[in-house]
Design an enzyme around this catalytic site. Structure first.
Site, PDB file in Angstrom:
ATOM      1  N   LYS A 226      -3.294  10.109 -19.173  1.00 20.92           N
ATOM      2  CA  LYS A 226      -3.359  10.787 -20.473  1.00 20.92           C
ATOM      3  C   LYS A 226      -2.066  10.517 -21.276  1.00 20.92           C
ATOM      4  O   LYS A 226      -1.789   9.386 -21.586  1.00 20.92           O
ATOM      5  CB  LYS A 226      -3.592  12.278 -20.271  1.00 20.92           C
ATOM      6  CG  LYS A 226      -4.698  12.588 -19.264  1.00 20.92           C
ATOM      7  CD  LYS A 226      -6.052  12.063 -19.696  1.00 20.92           C
ATOM      8  CE  LYS A 226      -7.131  12.499 -18.737  1.00 20.92           C
ATOM      9  NZ  LYS A 226      -8.159  11.538 -18.491  1.00 20.92           N
TER      10      LYS A 226
ATOM     11  N   ASP B  43      -0.639  21.424 -12.227  1.00 18.54           N
ATOM     12  CA  ASP B  43      -1.114  20.253 -12.974  1.00 18.54           C
ATOM     13  C   ASP B  43      -0.503  20.346 -14.379  1.00 18.54           C
ATOM     14  O   ASP B  43      -0.840  21.233 -15.169  1.00 18.54           O
ATOM     15  CB  ASP B  43      -2.656  20.269 -13.032  1.00 18.54           C
ATOM     16  CG  ASP B  43      -3.228  19.027 -13.718  1.00 18.54           C
ATOM     17  OD1 ASP B  43      -2.522  18.413 -14.525  1.00 18.54           O
ATOM     18  OD2 ASP B  43      -4.398  18.688 -13.445  1.00 18.54           O
TER      19      ASP B  43
ATOM     20  N   TYR C  25      -9.518  21.803 -13.944  1.00 18.74           N
ATOM     21  CA  TYR C  25     -10.160  20.537 -14.355  1.00 18.74           C
ATOM     22  C   TYR C  25     -11.393  20.264 -13.470  1.00 18.74           C
ATOM     23  O   TYR C  25     -11.337  20.472 -12.251  1.00 18.74           O
ATOM     24  CB  TYR C  25      -9.131  19.401 -14.261  1.00 18.74           C
ATOM     25  CG  TYR C  25      -9.751  18.038 -14.340  1.00 18.74           C
ATOM     26  CD1 TYR C  25     -10.441  17.639 -15.483  1.00 18.74           C
ATOM     27  CD2 TYR C  25      -9.687  17.149 -13.276  1.00 18.74           C
ATOM     28  CE1 TYR C  25     -11.049  16.398 -15.555  1.00 18.74           C
ATOM     29  CE2 TYR C  25     -10.294  15.895 -13.344  1.00 18.74           C
ATOM     30  CZ  TYR C  25     -10.969  15.534 -14.483  1.00 18.74           C
ATOM     31  OH  TYR C  25     -11.571  14.308 -14.543  1.00 18.74           O
TER      32      TYR C  25
ATOM     33  N   ARG D 104       0.824  -1.212   0.000  1.00 16.98           N
ATOM     34  CA  ARG D 104       0.000   0.000   0.000  1.00 16.98           C
ATOM     35  C   ARG D 104       0.860   1.265   0.000  1.00 16.98           C
ATOM     36  O   ARG D 104       0.371   2.360  -0.271  1.00 16.98           O
ATOM     37  CB  ARG D 104      -0.950  -0.031   1.201  1.00 16.98           C
ATOM     38  CG  ARG D 104      -2.190   0.788   0.977  1.00 16.98           C
ATOM     39  CD  ARG D 104      -3.216   0.657   2.089  1.00 16.98           C
ATOM     40  NE  ARG D 104      -2.744   1.181   3.339  1.00 16.98           N
ATOM     41  CZ  ARG D 104      -2.464   0.467   4.421  1.00 16.98           C
ATOM     42  NH1 ARG D 104      -2.600  -0.845   4.422  1.00 16.98           N
ATOM     43  NH2 ARG D 104      -2.025   1.038   5.523  1.00 16.98           N
TER      44      ARG D 104
HETATM   45  C1  PLP Z   1      -5.914  18.310 -16.521  1.00 13.76           C
HETATM   46  C2  PLP Z   1      -6.400  17.074 -15.811  1.00 13.76           C
HETATM   47  N1  PLP Z   1      -5.974  16.842 -14.565  1.00 13.76           N
HETATM   48  C3  PLP Z   1      -6.394  15.755 -13.877  1.00 13.76           C
HETATM   49  C4  PLP Z   1      -7.274  14.856 -14.428  1.00 13.76           C
HETATM   50  C5  PLP Z   1      -7.752  13.672 -13.606  1.00 13.76           C
HETATM   51  O1  PLP Z   1      -7.105  12.508 -14.007  1.00 13.76           O
HETATM   52  P1  PLP Z   1      -7.620  11.031 -13.718  1.00 13.76           P
HETATM   53  O2  PLP Z   1      -8.815  10.784 -14.583  1.00 13.76           O
HETATM   54  O3  PLP Z   1      -6.430  10.182 -14.037  1.00 13.76           O
HETATM   55  O4  PLP Z   1      -7.985  10.960 -12.262  1.00 13.76           O
HETATM   56  C6  PLP Z   1      -7.721  15.056 -15.746  1.00 13.76           C
HETATM   57  C7  PLP Z   1      -8.681  14.110 -16.357  1.00 13.76           C
HETATM   58  O5  PLP Z   1      -9.227  14.356 -17.409  1.00 13.76           O
HETATM   59  C8  PLP Z   1      -7.276  16.201 -16.449  1.00 13.76           C
HETATM   60  O6  PLP Z   1      -7.691  16.464 -17.708  1.00 13.76           O
END
Ligand code: PLP
Length: 400
Positions: A207, A182, A110, A57
């Site tokens: 992604k 991010d 997001y 974990r």
């Molecule tokens: C810019 C961005 N940050 C974070 C995330 C969240 O990622 P996850 O779906 O892997 O939790 C996304 C998902 O689309 C995103 O586009």
């Protein structure tokens, strides 16, 4: 390692043939438990004094390679591999915020991050303000004595607003608060926020990093002491670890990330240029276009402009839906960064439950489309766009 160019490090950083078998491809170690030669040796690993893993974990050897690799590629001291991009975002915010604390967040954030901050964080007494982070003075004004972090995303999802990482990190430093970025849309191939002054970088590795649409994963890069705390107190206690198979897939994806991202970017540029002069299109948001409000900043801060193009079709909600329903190659989907071209219409999909007036505050107009340019031949993608745009009924005033 330091003297190698980025593409070479993408393949070799943190990865060597397995010493036991000489296998070049990454070994997958699914073990939960690890044996120690003594109680002292076990305690040293648990406390972080000695490198190693001790219970699944808190990490596993395959995820550890992924962590070391992303730390090296982002130029950070250490990293943590977690179960999703949202796990990376929630862990990194909770690492700096407790009851009574406040966070300044870019207004183009997001949707999952927005939902975490507006619905879950307040249950723990955490306050927030969404601020237009293109306005550095507004950011300064929003910082209060209780502000304990600045959180940004650049370019933003879905409108591709580009924020000045260096200028914002100077503000964070002046107020002695950490800045979290991010970097999902860019990957370290195109943008390295730590080199520009950020303290923590988060990724949805789901992604471009994995890049094949078959893994949900998140990564956090930052200072050793922060990562250690996040591993022990957040990932471990909340159970947000990444398993070894998914780490293996992300490591495999990373080896081709440079080639993939270059292709995503060159095709996105061609598509943005095609859309910009199309009569059925009202606006195109792509940092590679001279018309983008932060085009010059983007050129300074990013190696290339990424694989996401956002645009508004004329006619609003109905025509936006007609357009995506008419696409034959691009697929209607919620993700991005995959080999397949993926498209979504926020007003009828992700943001459908939000009233139009509210949606507009986030730049989500009725005709807005988010287009994740895939690795197909760009001529095929453009031909698909062209045939779908012909299905849109243009107002009489527009000369077709
Ligand atoms: C810019 C961005 N940050 C974070 C995330 C969240 O990622 P996850 O779906 O892997 O939790 C996304 C998902 O689309 C995103 O586009």
């Amino acid at each position: 390692m330091g003297e190698w160019k980025f593409d070479t490090r993408l393949i070799h950083a943190a990865q060597k043939p397995d010493p036991a078998t000489r296998a070049i491809s990454q070994t997958v170690t699914p073990a939960v438990a690890y044996a120690f030669t003594s109680a002292e040796a076990a305690a040293a690993v648990v406390s972080g004094e000695a490198e190693g893993v001790y219970y699944g974990r808190y990490g596993n050897p395959t995820s550890r390679v992924l962590e070391q690799k992303i730390a090296e590629l982002e130029g950070g001291e250490d990293a943590l591999a977690v179960s999703s991009g949202m796990a990376a975002i929630s862990i990194s915010l909770l690492a700096f915020l407790k009851q009574g604390d406040h966070v300044v967040v870019t207004k183009d954030v997001y949707g999952g991050t927005y939902s975490f901050l507006t619905s879950l964080a307040p249950r723990f007494g955490i306050e927030f303000d969404f601020v237009d982070c293109t306005d550095i003075e507004a950011v300064q004004r929003a910082i209060k004595p209780s502000t304990k972090a600045l959180y940004i995303e650049t370019p933003s999802n879905p409108c591709l607003t580009v924020l000045d990482i260096r200028a914002l990190s100077s503000v964070a430093k002046r107020f002695a608060i950490p800045m979290i970025v991010d970097n999902t849309f860019m990957t370290p191939y195109l943008q390295r926020p730590i080199e520009l002054g950020a303290d923590v970088v988060v990724h949805s590795a789901t992604k471009y990093i994995n890049g094949h649409g078959d893994v949900i994963a998140g990564l956090i890069v930052g200072k050793e002491q922060h990562i250690h705390m996040m591993r022990k107190k957040l990932m471990g206690d909340l159970g947000q670890n990444l398993n070894s198979w998914e780490s293996f897939l992300a490591l495999r994806g990373l080896k081709t990330m440079g080639l993939r991202v270059e292709r995503h970017c060159s095709s996105a540029q061609k598509i943005a240029e095609f859309l910009e002069i199309h009569p059925a299109i009202e606006n195109v948001y792509y940092p590679g276009l001279q018309s983008h409000p932060q085009h010059l900043l983007a050129k300074k801060q990013m190696k290339a402009m990424g694989g996401i193009v956002a645009f508004e079709v004329r006619g609003g909600f109905k025509e936006g839906k007609t357009f995506i329903n008419s696409l034959k190659l691009a697929m209607i989907s919620f993700s991005l960064g995959d080999p397949e071209t993926l498209v979504q219409h926020p007003a009828s999909m992700t943001h459908y439950s939000i009233p139009p007036g509210e949606r507009a505050k986030f730049g989500i107009t009725d005709g807005l489309i988010r287009f994740s340019v895939g690795l197909e031949d760009p001529e095929d993608i453009i031909a698909d766009l062209n045939q779908a745009l012909q299905k849109i009924k243009l107002p009489k005033s527009v000369n077709n």
